[in-house]
Scaffold this active site. Structure first.
Site, PDB file in Angstrom:
ATOM      1  N   CYS A 120       0.743  -1.089  -0.052  1.00  0.00           N
ATOM      2  CA  CYS A 120       0.034   0.120   0.098  1.00  0.00           C
ATOM      3  C   CYS A 120       0.952   1.283   0.033  1.00  0.00           C
ATOM      4  O   CYS A 120       2.159   1.366   0.591  1.00  0.00           O
ATOM      5  CB  CYS A 120      -1.035  -0.039   1.221  1.00  0.00           C
ATOM      6  N   CYS A 130      -3.726   6.202  -0.389  1.00  0.00           N
ATOM      7  CA  CYS A 130      -3.111   4.955  -0.568  1.00  0.00           C
ATOM      8  C   CYS A 130      -3.046   4.770  -2.033  1.00  0.00           C
ATOM      9  O   CYS A 130      -2.877   3.673  -2.592  1.00  0.00           O
ATOM     10  CB  CYS A 130      -4.219   3.743  -0.045  1.00  0.00           C
ATOM     11  N   LYS A 195     -12.075  -4.760   3.211  1.00  0.00           N
ATOM     12  CA  LYS A 195     -11.505  -3.814   3.919  1.00  0.00           C
ATOM     13  C   LYS A 195     -12.353  -2.463   4.161  1.00  0.00           C
ATOM     14  O   LYS A 195     -12.629  -1.821   3.230  1.00  0.00           O
ATOM     15  CB  LYS A 195     -10.078  -3.278   3.547  1.00  0.00           C
ATOM     16  N   ARG A 205      -2.547   4.175  12.676  1.00  0.00           N
ATOM     17  CA  ARG A 205      -1.894   5.354  11.776  1.00  0.00           C
ATOM     18  C   ARG A 205      -1.017   6.235  12.597  1.00  0.00           C
ATOM     19  O   ARG A 205      -0.126   6.786  11.864  1.00  0.00           O
ATOM     20  CB  ARG A 205      -3.202   6.040  11.356  1.00  0.00           C
ATOM     21  N   ARG A 217     -10.631   7.859   3.858  1.00  0.00           N
ATOM     22  CA  ARG A 217     -10.442   6.721   2.792  1.00  0.00           C
ATOM     23  C   ARG A 217     -11.612   6.234   2.287  1.00  0.00           C
ATOM     24  O   ARG A 217     -11.816   5.070   1.618  1.00  0.00           O
ATOM     25  CB  ARG A 217      -9.672   5.815   3.323  1.00  0.00           C
ATOM     26  N   GLU A 233     -16.721  -7.905  -3.601  1.00  0.00           N
ATOM     27  CA  GLU A 233     -15.252  -7.679  -3.439  1.00  0.00           C
ATOM     28  C   GLU A 233     -14.421  -9.033  -3.555  1.00  0.00           C
ATOM     29  O   GLU A 233     -13.355  -8.999  -4.092  1.00  0.00           O
ATOM     30  CB  GLU A 233     -14.827  -6.796  -2.205  1.00  0.00           C
ATOM     31  N   LYS A 248     -11.360  -7.077   6.974  1.00  0.00           N
ATOM     32  CA  LYS A 248     -10.837  -6.488   8.092  1.00  0.00           C
ATOM     33  C   LYS A 248     -11.663  -5.190   8.428  1.00  0.00           C
ATOM     34  O   LYS A 248     -12.175  -4.419   7.445  1.00  0.00           O
ATOM     35  CB  LYS A 248      -9.474  -6.113   7.324  1.00  0.00           C
ATOM     36  N   SER A 274      -5.748  -2.567  15.224  1.00  0.00           N
ATOM     37  CA  SER A 274      -4.968  -1.893  16.172  1.00  0.00           C
ATOM     38  C   SER A 274      -6.079  -1.339  17.139  1.00  0.00           C
ATOM     39  O   SER A 274      -5.848  -1.251  18.337  1.00  0.00           O
ATOM     40  CB  SER A 274      -4.216  -0.787  15.476  1.00  0.00           C
ATOM     41  N   TYR A 313      -2.232  -8.153  16.998  1.00  0.00           N
ATOM     42  CA  TYR A 313      -1.079  -7.732  17.875  1.00  0.00           C
ATOM     43  C   TYR A 313      -0.845  -8.631  18.909  1.00  0.00           C
ATOM     44  O   TYR A 313       0.200  -8.379  19.765  1.00  0.00           O
ATOM     45  CB  TYR A 313      -1.313  -6.244  17.987  1.00  0.00           C
TER      46      TYR A 313
HETATM   47  C1  PBG Z   1      -2.575   0.410   5.043  1.00  0.00           C
HETATM   48  C2  PBG Z   1      -3.116  -0.394   6.022  1.00  0.00           C
HETATM   49  C3  PBG Z   1      -3.851   0.131   7.457  1.00  0.00           C
HETATM   50  C4  PBG Z   1      -4.086  -0.844   8.202  1.00  0.00           C
HETATM   51  C5  PBG Z   1      -3.416  -2.198   7.611  1.00  0.00           C
HETATM   52  N1  PBG Z   1      -2.862  -1.530   6.407  1.00  0.00           N
HETATM   53  C6  PBG Z   1      -4.338   1.386   7.679  1.00  0.00           C
HETATM   54  C7  PBG Z   1      -5.333   2.269   6.810  1.00  0.00           C
HETATM   55  O1  PBG Z   1      -6.010   1.625   5.922  1.00  0.00           O
HETATM   56  O2  PBG Z   1      -5.773   3.153   7.124  1.00  0.00           O
HETATM   57  C8  PBG Z   1      -4.540  -0.851   9.454  1.00  0.00           C
HETATM   58  C9  PBG Z   1      -4.129  -1.947  10.520  1.00  0.00           C
HETATM   59  C10 PBG Z   1      -4.550  -1.667  11.885  1.00  0.00           C
HETATM   60  O3  PBG Z   1      -5.191  -0.776  12.361  1.00  0.00           O
HETATM   61  O4  PBG Z   1      -4.294  -2.496  12.606  1.00  0.00           O
HETATM   62  N2  PBG Z   1      -3.344   0.956   4.037  1.00  0.00           N
END
Ligand code: PBG
Length: 329
Positions: A120, A130, A195, A205, A217, A233, A248, A274, A313
């Site tokens: 990405c 992205c 996603k 982030r 986004r 998708e 996700k 996260s 994590y």
């Molecule tokens: C990159 C990406 C993101 C995450 C994984 N790959 C951030 C986003 O899309 O803003 C988030 C992972 C997380 O929050 O643990 N595009």
């Protein structure tokens, strides 16, 4: 047959029976650990919103991967924080970029570890989006060329798996074609297929230093009100050549994981993001939740919903907890 002949508690009366009859199994083989890598030496910067996680330089990353392997975790997914960002994310696809160097170091020093890379541009662009920007919006088709460049550079460095997370249309097909044309027909594609545009990515982030500098986004990631759209998708990514499909985030999207599991035969991954981690950590720090019990309950729930793999994590901690207890809760 009903009560008193049927007594549901009969099969719950001992730990031994509960272990034998548990419908869902969880092990370190299910986990993928996300790690953040940045330039430097001996760097181990704590990420304040994700206690226990660090931005690491490559030497520290190698040690972390040795530890993970010892705990039984077989795969890591790498995110890079580059030296410099620019409008087109050049360091993202440079052969001497941070991720490319990290992958080579891991392949050399921790050969048993499976290495996956996030594909990405948002960590590498100065605007934090992205893809490439034209007239104030992310331009899909020119972005595909950069994503294929990035995937190829990761594959050349030795990545076993590439994981496009950008949500551009057509990127899985573009990446598969480019990999195959260069002889990387064994490089696995794990597609971030469903996603969602989620507020649960906040701590990531901070960690990846990748928040969008304008807007959000929602013009490329999915609307969280939509479930059927996830099916479209997923179907497109499979048709374009994905080997593994991903949903996700995970916890607020268990319905999506279940629907995908029931409708496709490919392996399904779920990313417990996260924010899912940070909220439990914060509650645990206040003494409001038992981190270990809650984390395992979440991970079992994601597995029960149908995920084969979980990006989490807690990968290292959970692998250790499961080892200490056997499978016993
Ligand atoms: C990159 C990406 C993101 C995450 C994984 N790959 C951030 C986003 O899309 O803003 C988030 C992972 C997380 O929050 O643990 N595009």
């Amino acid at each position: 047959m009903s009560f008193p002949v049927t007594r549901m508690r009969r099969l719950r009366q001992s730990s031994a029976l509960r272990e034998m009859l548990a419908e869902t199994a969880l092990s370190a083989n299910d986990f993928i650990m996300p790690l953040f890598v940045r330039p430097g030496k001996g760097v181990r910067n704590p990420i304040s919103s994700m206690p226990g996680n660090y931005q690491m330089s490559i030497d520290v990353l190698v040690e972390a991967c040795e530890e993970l392997l010892a705990a039984g975790v077989r795969m890591v997914i790498l995110f890079g924080i580059p030296e410099h960002k620019d409008a087109v994310g050049s360091e993202g696809y440079a052969d001497d970029g941070i991720i490319q160097c990290a992958v080579r170091a891991l392949r050399e020093n921790v050969p048993e570890m499976l290495v996956c890379t996030d594909v990405c541009l948002c960590e590498y662009t100065d605007h934090g989006h992205c893809g490439v920007i034209r007239d104030g919006r992310v331009d899909n088709d020119p972005t595909l060329d950069l994503l294929t460049e990035m995937s190829l550079s990761h594959a050349r460095a030795g990545a076993h798996v590439v994981a496009p997370s950008d949500m551009m249309d057509g990127r899985i097909g573009a990446v598969r074609n480019a990999l195959d044309a260069d002889g990387f027909d064994q490089t696995v594609i794990m597609a971030y297929s469903a996603k969602y545009a989620s507020s649960f990515y906040g701590p990531f982030r901070d960690a990846a230093e990748s928040p969008p500098q304008f807007g959000d986004r929602r013009a490329y990631q999915m609307d969280f009100r939509n479930a059927r759209e996830a099916g479209r998708e997923i179907a497109l990514d499979i048709a374009e050549g994905a080997d593994i499909v991903m949903v996700k985030p995970a916890l607020p999207y268990l319905d999506i994981i279940r629907t995908v599991r029931d409708s496709v035969s490919l392996p399904v991954a779920a990313y417990s993001v996260s924010g899912e981690f940070a909220m439990v950590k914060a509650a645990a720090a206040n003494g409001w939740l038992d981190e270990r019990r809650v984390a395992l309950e979440m991970l079992y729930s994601i597995k029960r919903a149908g995920a084969d793999l979980i990006l989490t994590y807690w990968a290292c901690d959970a692998a250790r907890w499961l080892k200490e207890d056997g499978a016993c809760l």
